[in-house]
Design an enzyme around this catalytic site. Structure first.
Site, PDB file in Angstrom:
ATOM      1  N   LYS A 111      64.377  30.822  29.709  1.00 23.53           N
ATOM      2  CA  LYS A 111      63.740  30.862  28.392  1.00 23.53           C
ATOM      3  C   LYS A 111      62.509  31.758  28.355  1.00 23.53           C
ATOM      4  O   LYS A 111      62.189  32.344  27.319  1.00 23.53           O
ATOM      5  CB  LYS A 111      63.354  29.439  27.955  1.00 23.53           C
ATOM      6  CG  LYS A 111      64.539  28.513  27.765  1.00 23.53           C
ATOM      7  CD  LYS A 111      64.083  27.124  27.342  1.00 23.53           C
ATOM      8  CE  LYS A 111      65.267  26.184  27.150  1.00 23.53           C
ATOM      9  NZ  LYS A 111      64.834  24.818  26.746  1.00 23.53           N
ATOM     10  N   LYS A 192      76.059  24.008  26.969  1.00 18.91           N
ATOM     11  CA  LYS A 192      75.794  22.612  26.661  1.00 18.91           C
ATOM     12  C   LYS A 192      75.600  22.417  25.162  1.00 18.91           C
ATOM     13  O   LYS A 192      74.969  23.228  24.489  1.00 18.91           O
ATOM     14  CB  LYS A 192      74.536  22.174  27.422  1.00 18.91           C
ATOM     15  CG  LYS A 192      74.128  20.723  27.230  1.00 18.91           C
ATOM     16  CD  LYS A 192      72.852  20.457  27.999  1.00 18.91           C
ATOM     17  CE  LYS A 192      72.322  19.063  27.726  1.00 18.91           C
ATOM     18  NZ  LYS A 192      71.020  18.826  28.402  1.00 18.91           N
ATOM     19  N   LYS A 195      71.098  21.169  19.776  1.00 19.75           N
ATOM     20  CA  LYS A 195      70.635  21.585  18.455  1.00 19.75           C
ATOM     21  C   LYS A 195      69.669  22.748  18.540  1.00 19.75           C
ATOM     22  O   LYS A 195      69.292  23.316  17.523  1.00 19.75           O
ATOM     23  CB  LYS A 195      69.973  20.418  17.741  1.00 19.75           C
ATOM     24  CG  LYS A 195      70.964  19.395  17.211  1.00 19.75           C
ATOM     25  CD  LYS A 195      70.280  18.421  16.286  1.00 19.75           C
ATOM     26  CE  LYS A 195      71.305  17.492  15.656  1.00 19.75           C
ATOM     27  NZ  LYS A 195      70.678  16.527  14.748  1.00 19.75           N
TER      28      LYS A 195
END
Length: 332
Positions: A111, A192, A195
């Site tokens: 990330k 995976k 949201k």
């Protein structure tokens, strides 16, 4: 009793991955262990978020946990930011962990990468996670595969602190579910279910109607073959569907495959099983959402209980590290 602790970020309404990958197991754990579960809202700050929506999402997540079977008469359910010892212990542990350890965390590399504008909290949040766990002297921590590295960091930090300052923290063990530990996206079955990535057709929410669940499952990505075979590497989409059916029915995914001659039949069975699995959860969620004051009260009582455990642990750690104790009666 053995103590367990785990948490979930406040993403709003829980999805199927949350339920099968974690929360259903928590509901079972609470009857066998001294269980603490928290909505880890402080972790939301590591990426962009809407402050106007955070409180509502936190309450929705807590409502979903109760609807999924967490019983406040049996376990302790609370919001992370309602217990001040979490960020306070995190600083003490940040001064125990090393930059090299944090930089090697897989999620930070994925990330953050080489982006210099990435928030410092993304680098250090595994230490806050360690504080979440160590404050409660947890023996076992139910985690998904993607969090095992962070649990190892928690163990390393606890062992190092204990070595430098004397026995202070319980060193926890990971508990990973055997089935459906990773529920994958229905549209991108190598990723995976989450949201945090926009994939409305790939994510099943616990509040989805039976019709919506059926639509999403029938549109699930499979492959260009026709054989129903459990092979996560070669057939991730089909294998994900078999994993979901296994998690819903208690069967072994590989043993289910021979019962289907085509993908249509498999998808129909998965949709039906998920509708029945989530029906009581959805009904409880809707009932609880109509009485938000009750949910707020549950969280207040849970935070009060959590403070009685976390506070003494934090004070023990501060004393071990050599800090001057505050004056008697200080409540900061």
């Amino acid at each position: 009793m053995t103590r367990v602790l785990s948490g979930v970020q406040p993403s709003g309404v829980l999805h199927l991955g949350n339920y099968l990958g974690a929360v259903r197991g928590w509901a079972a754990d609470q009857h066998e262990h001294d269980a603490f579960f928290c909505v880890v809202d402080l972790h939301s700050l590591t990426s962009d978020y809407d402050p106007a929506a955070l409180a509502g999402r936190t309450l929705d997540t807590a409502t979903g946990l109760l609807a999924s079977g967490l019983d406040p008469e049996v376990c302790t359910l609370f919001v992370q930011s309602h217990v001040a010892a979490h960020p306070r212990l995190a600083w003490l542990l940040e001064c125990t962990a090393t930059y090299g350890e944090l930089r090697r965390m897989t999620q930070f590399k994925e990330k953050g990468g080489e982006n210099e504008s990435v928030r410092a909290g993304l680098l250090t949040y595994p230490v806050l996670m360690a504080a979440d766990i160590l404050l409660y002297d947890a023996d076992r921590v139910p985690v998904g595969d993607d969090q095992r590295q962070h649990l190892e960091l928690t163990r390393d930090v606890a062992i190092r602190f204990n070595h430098h300052f004397g026995p202070t923290f319980v060193v926890p063990e990971a508990a990973v579910p055997a089935v459906a530990a990773r529920v994958m996206d229905l549209q991108e079955p190598t990723r995976k279910m989450s949201k945090s990535v926009s994939s409305p057709l790939g994510t099943v929410d616990i509040l989805d109607s039976p019709q919506e669940i059926d639509r999403k499952v029938r549109k699930a990505v499979t492959d260009t073959e026709s054989e129903v075979r459990y092979d996560p590497a070669a057939k991730p989409g089909v294998s994900n569907l078999l994993d979901l059916l296994a998690a819903a029915t208690g069967a072994d995914p590989a043993s289910l495959a021979p019962g289907f001659t085509n993908y249509g039949g498999l998808k129909a069975a998965v949709a039906e099983a998920l509708v029945e699995l989530l029906r009581p959860v959805r009904e409880r969620h809707l009932a609880l959402a109509a009485d938000r004051a009750h949910v707020v009260g549950v969280l207040a009582a849970g935070a009060a209980k959590a403070r009685t455990v976390a506070g003494p642990t934090f004070e023990r750690a501060m004393a071990a590290a050599g800090f001057l104790a505050p004056a008697e009666g200080y409540s900061g």
